[in-house]
Design a protein around this motif. Structure first.
Motif, PDB file in Angstrom:
ATOM      1  N   PHE A  81       0.500  -1.146   0.176  1.00 56.36           N
ATOM      2  CA  PHE A  81       0.532   0.221  -0.075  1.00 56.36           C
ATOM      3  C   PHE A  81       0.825   0.924   0.015  1.00 56.36           C
ATOM      4  CE2 PHE A  81      -3.078  -3.188   1.503  1.00 56.36           C
ATOM      5  CZ  PHE A  81      -4.233  -2.683   0.593  1.00 56.36           C
ATOM      6  N   SER A  82       0.861   2.003  -0.688  1.00 56.00           N
ATOM      7  CA  SER A  82       0.928   3.343  -0.552  1.00 56.00           C
ATOM      8  C   SER A  82       0.083   5.070  -0.233  1.00 56.00           C
ATOM      9  CB  SER A  82       1.172   3.805  -2.626  1.00 56.00           C
ATOM     10  OG  SER A  82       0.577   3.965  -2.993  1.00 56.00           O
ATOM     11  N   ASN A  83       0.755   5.588  -0.083  1.00 58.63           N
ATOM     12  CA  ASN A  83       0.503   7.260   1.048  1.00 58.63           C
ATOM     13  C   ASN A  83      -0.541   6.689   2.123  1.00 58.63           C
ATOM     14  OD1 ASN A  83       0.643   8.488  -1.292  1.00 58.63           O
ATOM     15  ND2 ASN A  83      -1.391   7.875  -2.499  1.00 58.63           N
ATOM     16  N   VAL A  84       0.078   5.157   2.666  1.00 55.50           N
ATOM     17  CA  VAL A  84      -0.275   4.806   4.053  1.00 55.50           C
ATOM     18  C   VAL A  84      -0.752   5.876   5.329  1.00 55.50           C
ATOM     19  CG1 VAL A  84      -0.359   3.430   6.762  1.00 55.50           C
ATOM     20  CG2 VAL A  84       0.335   2.990   3.661  1.00 55.50           C
ATOM     21  N   THR A  85      -2.048   6.383   6.127  1.00 56.48           N
ATOM     22  CA  THR A  85      -1.578   7.597   6.848  1.00 56.48           C
ATOM     23  C   THR A  85      -2.830   6.815   7.842  1.00 56.48           C
ATOM     24  OG1 THR A  85      -4.216   7.807   5.843  1.00 56.48           O
ATOM     25  CG2 THR A  85      -2.639   8.765   4.682  1.00 56.48           C
ATOM     26  N   HIS A  86      -2.596   7.621   9.142  1.00 53.91           N
ATOM     27  CA  HIS A  86      -3.494   6.930  10.321  1.00 53.91           C
ATOM     28  C   HIS A  86      -3.833   7.836  11.407  1.00 53.91           C
ATOM     29  CE1 HIS A  86      -2.393   7.771  14.609  1.00 53.91           C
ATOM     30  NE2 HIS A  86      -2.911   6.199  14.908  1.00 53.91           N
ATOM     31  N   LYS A  87      -4.899   8.353  11.813  1.00 50.48           N
ATOM     32  CA  LYS A  87      -5.626   9.593  12.281  1.00 50.48           C
ATOM     33  C   LYS A  87      -5.922   8.959  13.837  1.00 50.48           C
ATOM     34  CE  LYS A  87      -7.756  11.918   8.958  1.00 50.48           C
ATOM     35  NZ  LYS A  87      -6.285  13.955   9.084  1.00 50.48           N
ATOM     36  N   ALA A  88      -5.873   9.063  14.978  1.00 47.35           N
ATOM     37  CA  ALA A  88      -5.786   8.689  16.546  1.00 47.35           C
ATOM     38  C   ALA A  88      -6.832   9.905  16.600  1.00 47.35           C
ATOM     39  CB  ALA A  88      -4.936   9.570  17.329  1.00 47.35           C
ATOM     40  N   LEU A  89      -8.568   8.653  16.494  1.00 47.32           N
ATOM     41  CA  LEU A  89      -9.654   9.080  17.559  1.00 47.32           C
ATOM     42  C   LEU A  89      -9.677   8.658  18.420  1.00 47.32           C
ATOM     43  CD1 LEU A  89     -11.396   7.269  13.858  1.00 47.32           C
ATOM     44  CD2 LEU A  89     -10.880   9.597  14.503  1.00 47.32           C
ATOM     45  N   SER A  90     -10.849   9.711  19.010  1.00 51.11           N
ATOM     46  CA  SER A  90     -10.839   9.676  20.591  1.00 51.11           C
ATOM     47  C   SER A  90      -9.562   9.631  21.743  1.00 51.11           C
ATOM     48  CB  SER A  90     -12.478   8.251  21.029  1.00 51.11           C
ATOM     49  OG  SER A  90     -13.362   8.834  20.282  1.00 51.11           O
ATOM     50  N   LEU A  91      -8.776  10.253  21.794  1.00 55.04           N
ATOM     51  CA  LEU A  91      -7.350  10.258  22.053  1.00 55.04           C
ATOM     52  C   LEU A  91      -6.592   9.028  22.303  1.00 55.04           C
ATOM     53  CD1 LEU A  91      -9.077  11.572  25.710  1.00 55.04           C
ATOM     54  CD2 LEU A  91      -7.465  12.494  23.896  1.00 55.04           C
ATOM     55  N   GLY A  92      -6.731   7.929  20.587  1.00 58.42           N
ATOM     56  CA  GLY A  92      -6.133   6.933  20.460  1.00 58.42           C
ATOM     57  C   GLY A  92      -6.541   5.793  21.076  1.00 58.42           C
ATOM     58  N   ILE A  93      -7.789   5.398  21.500  1.00 60.88           N
ATOM     59  CA  ILE A  93      -8.593   4.677  21.322  1.00 60.88           C
ATOM     60  C   ILE A  93      -9.114   4.039  20.164  1.00 60.88           C
ATOM     61  CG2 ILE A  93     -10.500   3.515  22.756  1.00 60.88           C
ATOM     62  CD1 ILE A  93     -10.813   6.014  24.772  1.00 60.88           C
ATOM     63  N   CYS A  94      -8.713   4.327  19.352  1.00 58.67           N
ATOM     64  CA  CYS A  94      -9.233   4.147  18.043  1.00 58.67           C
ATOM     65  C   CYS A  94      -8.081   4.699  17.026  1.00 58.67           C
ATOM     66  CB  CYS A  94     -11.305   4.535  17.761  1.00 58.67           C
ATOM     67  SG  CYS A  94     -11.451   3.547  15.732  1.00 58.67           S
ATOM     68  N   ARG A  95      -8.020   4.090  16.473  1.00 57.29           N
ATOM     69  CA  ARG A  95      -7.273   4.742  14.931  1.00 57.29           C
ATOM     70  C   ARG A  95      -7.608   4.320  13.771  1.00 57.29           C
ATOM     71  NH1 ARG A  95      -2.943   6.589  17.408  1.00 57.29           N
ATOM     72  NH2 ARG A  95      -2.655   6.031  19.833  1.00 57.29           N
ATOM     73  N   LEU A  96      -7.688   5.275  12.969  1.00 54.74           N
ATOM     74  CA  LEU A  96      -8.062   5.521  11.661  1.00 54.74           C
ATOM     75  C   LEU A  96      -6.892   4.870  10.453  1.00 54.74           C
ATOM     76  CD1 LEU A  96     -10.450   5.303   9.390  1.00 54.74           C
ATOM     77  CD2 LEU A  96     -10.560   7.559   9.718  1.00 54.74           C
ATOM     78  N   TYR A  97      -6.926   3.759   9.880  1.00 55.17           N
ATOM     79  CA  TYR A  97      -5.512   3.790   8.677  1.00 55.17           C
ATOM     80  C   TYR A  97      -6.473   3.837   7.603  1.00 55.17           C
ATOM     81  CZ  TYR A  97      -2.823   2.309  12.543  1.00 55.17           C
ATOM     82  OH  TYR A  97      -2.237   2.327  14.372  1.00 55.17           O
ATOM     83  N   THR A  98      -5.388   4.995   6.356  1.00 50.74           N
ATOM     84  CA  THR A  98      -6.479   4.141   5.733  1.00 50.74           C
ATOM     85  C   THR A  98      -4.807   4.089   4.764  1.00 50.74           C
ATOM     86  OG1 THR A  98      -5.390   7.033   4.158  1.00 50.74           O
ATOM     87  CG2 THR A  98      -7.447   5.880   5.602  1.00 50.74           C
ATOM     88  N   GLY A  99      -4.790   3.424   2.483  1.00 47.64           N
ATOM     89  CA  GLY A  99      -4.056   3.397   2.360  1.00 47.64           C
ATOM     90  C   GLY A  99      -4.255   3.457   0.927  1.00 47.64           C
ATOM     91  N   THR A 100      -3.399   3.374  -0.185  1.00 46.93           N
ATOM     92  CA  THR A 100      -4.258   3.320  -1.572  1.00 46.93           C
ATOM     93  C   THR A 100      -3.306   2.430  -2.377  1.00 46.93           C
ATOM     94  OG1 THR A 100      -3.691   5.884  -1.279  1.00 46.93           O
ATOM     95  CG2 THR A 100      -4.329   4.725  -3.493  1.00 46.93           C
ATOM     96  N   LYS A 101      -4.240   1.770  -3.310  1.00 43.95           N
ATOM     97  CA  LYS A 101      -3.290   0.748  -4.023  1.00 43.95           C
ATOM     98  C   LYS A 101      -2.921   1.732  -5.567  1.00 43.95           C
ATOM     99  CE  LYS A 101      -3.650  -3.273  -7.502  1.00 43.95           C
ATOM    100  NZ  LYS A 101      -4.503  -4.598  -7.821  1.00 43.95           N
ATOM    101  N   SER A 102      -1.381   2.374  -5.731  1.00 38.97           N
ATOM    102  CA  SER A 102      -1.039   2.820  -6.414  1.00 38.97           C
ATOM    103  C   SER A 102      -1.531   2.188  -7.723  1.00 38.97           C
ATOM    104  CB  SER A 102       0.560   2.488  -6.744  1.00 38.97           C
ATOM    105  OG  SER A 102       1.328   3.543  -7.881  1.00 38.97           O
ATOM    106  N   SER A 103      -1.624   3.617  -8.435  1.00 38.10           N
ATOM    107  CA  SER A 103      -2.158   3.182  -9.976  1.00 38.10           C
ATOM    108  C   SER A 103      -1.033   2.882 -11.039  1.00 38.10           C
ATOM    109  CB  SER A 103      -2.985   4.510 -11.445  1.00 38.10           C
ATOM    110  OG  SER A 103      -1.449   5.711 -10.575  1.00 38.10           O
ATOM    111  N   HIS A 104      -0.148   2.386 -10.273  1.00 40.77           N
ATOM    112  CA  HIS A 104       1.084   2.660 -10.875  1.00 40.77           C
ATOM    113  C   HIS A 104       1.516   0.716 -10.106  1.00 40.77           C
ATOM    114  CE1 HIS A 104       2.576   5.871 -12.803  1.00 40.77           C
ATOM    115  NE2 HIS A 104       2.176   6.991 -11.797  1.00 40.77           N
ATOM    116  N   ALA A 105       0.652   0.659  -9.781  1.00 39.18           N
ATOM    117  CA  ALA A 105       1.199  -1.457  -8.903  1.00 39.18           C
ATOM    118  C   ALA A 105       1.094  -2.164 -10.009  1.00 39.18           C
ATOM    119  CB  ALA A 105       0.216  -1.204  -8.273  1.00 39.18           C
ATOM    120  N   PRO A 106       2.118  -3.463 -10.149  1.00 44.10           N
ATOM    121  CA  PRO A 106       1.666  -4.191 -11.244  1.00 44.10           C
ATOM    122  C   PRO A 106       0.223  -5.024 -11.227  1.00 44.10           C
ATOM    123  CG  PRO A 106       3.092  -4.782  -9.844  1.00 44.10           C
ATOM    124  CD  PRO A 106       2.615  -3.453  -9.326  1.00 44.10           C
TER     125      PRO A 106
END
Length: 254
Positions: free
Chosen positions: A225-250
């Protein structure tokens, strides 16, 4: 008994009380976390539509892995555009049975379907989905990197993965309160209501054993995965992760 069989049996046993316990023990904050993730997916779908032209009717396919009783799939079904189709996949038939009843009650049978299966071996062709979501389930997979690689495989190029997962807060005071509640109070409460104390001993233990944000983001990147991001929600009790399948992926097709 293999881990997958244990997971299936455990979630089958608590399926009937799973929703009420989730909302009671999180004080309904879990609903806000799901809405935050659903809004992110809605934004991605809007951008996809805009890239195709303002008048284009863009079909969006979403795979909700470890869908459980369907709370997140239903949240998406109620808030995403009508051209969004959601497939919920879970190991537990007991959880899926509850989900199907909830989907019917919500009037979303035409937009949400269910399928029994394993996250490490997805029964879908390459490039089938625009979005893969995993809401509070990735920690239960026996082989997490393999499940990420499978999610990447079934994503279309430019598609995203969205992961919600419980975590341990970094603030020492909040972490202490969290640990007391999560490891002492919740197993007793969950066991009393569900009748399965072992399941509610496992659930907090699985959260405590899950990798921290830096390690987990590195795992996502190592799985492609590329462009992996993270956000802490509710003081870090929950975490939101995202990632992208690159348009250049094989292309992984043979």
């Amino acid at each position: 008994m293999a881990k997958k069989e244990k997971m299936e049996a455990m979630f089958d046993s608590i399926a009937a009380d799973y929703d009420s316990l989730n909302h009671i023990m999180s004080m309904n904050v879990d609903k806000l976390w799901r809405r935050r993730a659903a809004n992110l997916i809605k934004q991605h779908c809007a951008e996809k539509g805009a890239s195709k032209g303002a008048t284009a009717e863009v079909e969006v396919e979403v795979l909700d892995l470890a869908c459980g009783t369907g709370d997140f799939a239903i949240e998406m079904g109620q808030n995403l555009d009508q051209n969004c189709h959601i497939t919920g996949l879970d190991l537990s038939e007991g959880m899926l049975k509850v989900m199907r009843e909830k989907v019917a009650k919500a009037g979303l049978e035409g937009r949400i379907e269910t399928q029994k299966g394993e996250g490490e071996s997805l029964p879908f062709p390459d490039g089938s989905f625009d979005v893969v979501s995993i809401s509070f389930g990735i920690r239960n997979f026996e082989d997490r990197p393999q499940s990420l690689r499978e999610a990447l495989r079934v994503l279309k190029k430019g598609g995203i993965i969205v992961i919600l997962e419980l975590s341990v807060p970094t603030n020492p005071l909040i972490r202490w309160c969290y640990n007391v509640y999560f490891t002492k109070i919740m197993p007793v409460l969950g066991g009393k209501i569900s009748g399965d104390r072992a399941a509610y001993n496992y659930l907090p233990a699985s959260v405590l054993a899950f990798p921290g944000k830096t390690e987990w983001m590195a795992t996502m990147e190592s799985c492609g995965f590329s462009n992996v991001t993270h956000k802490a929600l509710s003081l870090g009790i929950c975490r939101l992760y995202t990632g992208t399948k690159s348009s250049h992926a094989p292309d992984t097709r043979p």
